[in-house]
Design a protein around this motif. Structure first.
Motif, PDB file in Angstrom:
ATOM      1  N   ASN A 258       0.848  -1.189   0.000  1.00 21.89           N
ATOM      2  CA  ASN A 258       0.000   0.000   0.000  1.00 21.89           C
ATOM      3  C   ASN A 258       0.884   1.239   0.000  1.00 21.89           C
ATOM      4  N   LEU A 259       1.113   1.797  -1.176  1.00 23.68           N
ATOM      5  CA  LEU A 259       2.023   2.927  -1.326  1.00 23.68           C
ATOM      6  C   LEU A 259       1.243   4.221  -1.512  1.00 23.68           C
ATOM      7  N   THR A 260       1.815   5.300  -1.025  1.00 22.44           N
ATOM      8  CA  THR A 260       1.208   6.624  -1.214  1.00 22.44           C
ATOM      9  C   THR A 260       2.300   7.625  -1.554  1.00 22.44           C
ATOM     10  N   LEU A 261       1.894   8.675  -2.256  1.00 23.06           N
ATOM     11  CA  LEU A 261       2.790   9.768  -2.609  1.00 23.06           C
ATOM     12  C   LEU A 261       2.266  11.043  -1.968  1.00 23.06           C
ATOM     13  N   ARG A 262       3.153  11.820  -1.353  1.00 17.26           N
ATOM     14  CA  ARG A 262       2.739  13.084  -0.749  1.00 17.26           C
ATOM     15  C   ARG A 262       3.763  14.171  -1.027  1.00 17.26           C
ATOM     16  N   LEU A 294      -2.796  18.475  -3.213  1.00 18.94           N
ATOM     17  CA  LEU A 294      -1.908  17.824  -2.264  1.00 18.94           C
ATOM     18  C   LEU A 294      -1.419  18.901  -1.300  1.00 18.94           C
ATOM     19  N   VAL A 295      -1.861  18.829  -0.066  1.00 17.59           N
ATOM     20  CA  VAL A 295      -1.520  19.859   0.919  1.00 17.59           C
ATOM     21  C   VAL A 295      -0.086  19.640   1.383  1.00 17.59           C
ATOM     22  N   PRO A 296       0.789  20.623   1.251  1.00 11.14           N
ATOM     23  CA  PRO A 296       2.184  20.430   1.657  1.00 11.14           C
ATOM     24  C   PRO A 296       2.305  20.022   3.120  1.00 11.14           C
ATOM     25  N   ASN A 297       3.138  19.008   3.351  1.00 11.57           N
ATOM     26  CA  ASN A 297       3.515  18.549   4.701  1.00 11.57           C
ATOM     27  C   ASN A 297       2.365  17.918   5.475  1.00 11.57           C
ATOM     28  N   ASP A 298       1.274  17.593   4.805  1.00 11.39           N
ATOM     29  CA  ASP A 298       0.138  16.941   5.460  1.00 11.39           C
ATOM     30  C   ASP A 298       0.210  15.445   5.155  1.00 11.39           C
ATOM     31  N   SER A 299       0.507  14.637   6.178  1.00 12.11           N
ATOM     32  CA  SER A 299       0.703  13.198   5.956  1.00 12.11           C
ATOM     33  C   SER A 299      -0.584  12.478   5.597  1.00 12.11           C
ATOM     34  N   SER A 300      -1.737  13.145   5.745  1.00 12.86           N
ATOM     35  CA  SER A 300      -3.000  12.525   5.361  1.00 12.86           C
ATOM     36  C   SER A 300      -3.445  12.932   3.954  1.00 12.86           C
ATOM     37  N   SER A 301      -2.731  13.876   3.343  1.00 11.84           N
ATOM     38  CA  SER A 301      -3.054  14.328   1.988  1.00 11.84           C
ATOM     39  C   SER A 301      -2.137  13.593   1.019  1.00 11.84           C
ATOM     40  N   VAL A 302      -2.620  12.461   0.501  1.00  9.02           N
ATOM     41  CA  VAL A 302      -1.758  11.550  -0.262  1.00  9.02           C
ATOM     42  C   VAL A 302      -2.469  11.051  -1.515  1.00  9.02           C
ATOM     43  N   ILE A 303      -1.670  10.477  -2.412  1.00  9.24           N
ATOM     44  CA  ILE A 303      -2.189   9.794  -3.596  1.00  9.24           C
ATOM     45  C   ILE A 303      -1.801   8.323  -3.485  1.00  9.24           C
ATOM     46  N   PRO A 304      -2.751   7.407  -3.332  1.00  9.54           N
ATOM     47  CA  PRO A 304      -2.411   5.981  -3.311  1.00  9.54           C
ATOM     48  C   PRO A 304      -2.004   5.502  -4.713  1.00  9.54           C
ATOM     49  N   VAL A 331       6.070  41.813 -11.781  1.00  4.74           N
ATOM     50  CA  VAL A 331       6.306  41.146 -13.059  1.00  4.74           C
ATOM     51  C   VAL A 331       7.678  40.482 -13.037  1.00  4.74           C
ATOM     52  N   GLY A 332       7.754  39.264 -13.556  1.00  2.03           N
ATOM     53  CA  GLY A 332       9.025  38.552 -13.632  1.00  2.03           C
ATOM     54  C   GLY A 332       8.848  37.071 -13.384  1.00  2.03           C
ATOM     55  N   GLN A 333       9.916  36.327 -13.485  1.00  5.81           N
ATOM     56  CA  GLN A 333       9.901  34.879 -13.310  1.00  5.81           C
ATOM     57  C   GLN A 333       9.842  34.537 -11.815  1.00  5.81           C
ATOM     58  N   PHE A 334       9.131  33.450 -11.498  1.00  6.79           N
ATOM     59  CA  PHE A 334       9.115  32.961 -10.119  1.00  6.79           C
ATOM     60  C   PHE A 334       9.332  31.454 -10.137  1.00  6.79           C
ATOM     61  N   THR A 335       9.855  30.930  -9.045  1.00  8.74           N
ATOM     62  CA  THR A 335      10.097  29.489  -8.919  1.00  8.74           C
ATOM     63  C   THR A 335       9.693  29.036  -7.525  1.00  8.74           C
ATOM     64  N   THR A 336       9.447  27.743  -7.417  1.00  4.37           N
ATOM     65  CA  THR A 336       9.214  27.128  -6.115  1.00  4.37           C
ATOM     66  C   THR A 336       9.808  25.735  -6.137  1.00  4.37           C
ATOM     67  N   LEU A 337      10.137  25.220  -4.966  1.00  3.68           N
ATOM     68  CA  LEU A 337      10.779  23.914  -4.851  1.00  3.68           C
ATOM     69  C   LEU A 337       9.989  23.043  -3.885  1.00  3.68           C
ATOM     70  N   ALA A 338       9.801  21.787  -4.255  1.00  2.00           N
ATOM     71  CA  ALA A 338       9.075  20.855  -3.381  1.00  2.00           C
ATOM     72  C   ALA A 338       9.680  19.465  -3.524  1.00  2.00           C
ATOM     73  N   TYR A 339       9.338  18.597  -2.580  1.00  2.00           N
ATOM     74  CA  TYR A 339       9.803  17.223  -2.601  1.00  2.00           C
ATOM     75  C   TYR A 339       8.595  16.298  -2.626  1.00  2.00           C
ATOM     76  N   LEU A 340       8.745  15.182  -3.342  1.00  3.76           N
ATOM     77  CA  LEU A 340       7.717  14.152  -3.373  1.00  3.76           C
ATOM     78  C   LEU A 340       8.211  12.966  -2.545  1.00  3.76           C
ATOM     79  N   ARG A 341       7.390  12.524  -1.609  1.00  2.00           N
ATOM     80  CA  ARG A 341       7.789  11.457  -0.685  1.00  2.00           C
ATOM     81  C   ARG A 341       6.881  10.262  -0.847  1.00  2.00           C
ATOM     82  N   VAL A 342       7.472   9.061  -0.878  1.00  2.00           N
ATOM     83  CA  VAL A 342       6.718   7.810  -0.951  1.00  2.00           C
ATOM     84  C   VAL A 342       6.661   7.196   0.443  1.00  2.00           C
ATOM     85  N   ASP A 343       5.459   6.814   0.867  1.00  2.00           N
ATOM     86  CA  ASP A 343       5.261   6.084   2.128  1.00  2.00           C
ATOM     87  C   ASP A 343       4.550   4.766   1.833  1.00  2.00           C
TER      88      ASP A 343
END
Length: 345
Positions: A258-262, A294-304, A331-343
């Motif tokens: 039973n795998l999930t991605l968050r 997918l709510v950042p850092n919420d361990s219950s907000s996952v994709i099975p 006006v201008g370029q913007f960026t954001t960084l995130a991590y995908l975690r498998v549980d």
């Protein structure tokens, strides 16, 4: 005419004031600050996949002894005082109970400390634990205690949720011990503790999943007008979310696991469903295939998801920009960084 007599009644009362003898709760402090015990387990490698289960423990994972601490106490010259101790834990209690406290979503910890007068070590936290047969006269002169409470002890770890790969434990303060020379049995955790306990390290299990072949996934959101961010939490009008696939390769896992991605990252303070970008007025929302964020850092907000016969999977995600403040972004370029975690469980 009748004579009337008036009677006056005088009531005397006596109020007595009693005073109790002053107690002396001599809170002690290290003359050079709290004595620190830093438990760094390095990389604890659990090599057996069968041990990556709820309840598996390494007990102890570390021990310490032979320490001493020099302290002075704020209690003047009172007599007949006993060394008394209170210990605090700064972690939330684990659902497992039995003295376990939650380090993160996957790891629990337990700290036990000893005193030469105690029959068995005591789990932290505890309150007002006295030594036995150690009645003494209290004074404020510094005294060195080679076997003071907390200078001997051990720590245990427990898996509270199975995980894949490595879980990192940044240096964190777990607990403190407060020492007193008291004649009323009370040691109030006030001022500076005499012992502090810190913990750091990593725990690695054989099961492993690599997201995106171990490389950075770059998703371009395209171009849009800054004036389109009219309402905080909403994407620009007529904007179509970008779709991208996340390839996942795992090993030492059953195809029926039973795998999930968050999602992990820095959430927007104003729109918690969004990742904050380097533009203070813009965030990015990542959703599953049906459009649920997918709510950042919420361990219950996952994709099975499930693996195929070759231990692979592809998960489809969507992303779109949102205003976070209701202000027109610069006006201008913007960026954001995130991590995908498998549980898995």
């Amino acid at each position: 005419m009748r004579n009337s007599k008036v009677f006056f009644v005088s009531i005397c009362c006596c109020i007595a004031f009693f005073s109790e003898p002053a107690f002396s709760n001599g809170n002690c402090h290290g003359t050079s600050g709290p004595n620190a015990v830093s438990v760094n387990i390095g990389n604890l490698n659990i090599t057996d996949p069968e041990k990556n289960t709820v309840g598996y423990s390494v007990d102890p994972v570390d021990t310490w002894d032979g320490l001493s601490t020099t302290m002075s106490c704020n209690c003047g010259s009172a007599t007949n005082v006993i060394w008394t101790f209170t210990a605090q834990m700064y972690l939330p209690p684990s659902a497992a109970g039995d003295g376990w406290y939650s380090v993160n979503n996957y790891i629990d910890a337990k700290i036990r400390i000893s005193d030469k007068y105690w029959d068995v070590p005591k789990d932290i936290p505890f309150s007002n634990q006295a030594t036995s047969g150690n009645v003494t006269k209290c004074n404020s002169a510094p005294v060195t205690q080679p076997a003071a409470t907390g200078t001997h002890g051990n720590m245990a770890l427990r898996i509270s949720k199975p995980f894949v790969g490595t879980t990192f434990i940044p240096n964190m303060k777990l607990a403190s011990v407060y020492s007193c020379m008291a004649n009323d049995g009370q040691c109030i955790p006030d001022g500076s503790p005499t012992m502090d306990y810190y913990f750091s390290g990593t725990v690695t299990v054989p099961q492993n999943c690599i997201v995106g072949a171990g490389t950075q996934l770059v998703v371009s959101l395209g171009s849009f007008f800054s004036g389109d961010f009219e309402v905080a939490g909403q994407k620009p009008q007529s904007y179509t979310p970008k779709t991208f696939n996340v390839p996942i390769q795992c090993n030492d896992l059953s195809a029926t696991a039973n795998l999930t991605l968050r999602l992990q990252g820095t959430p927007s303070a104003d729109v918690p469903n969004a990742l904050q970008s380097d533009n203070p007025d813009v965030g990015v929302v990542v959703t599953d295939g049906s459009g649920s964020p997918l709510v950042p850092n919420d361990s219950s907000s996952v994709i099975p998801f499930q693996l195929d016969d070759s231990n692979r999977a592809n998960v489809t995600l969507h992303a779109y920009p949102v205003g976070t403040t209701g202000n027109t972004p610069e006006v201008g370029q913007f960026t954001t960084l995130a991590y995908l975690r498998v549980d898995f469980s």
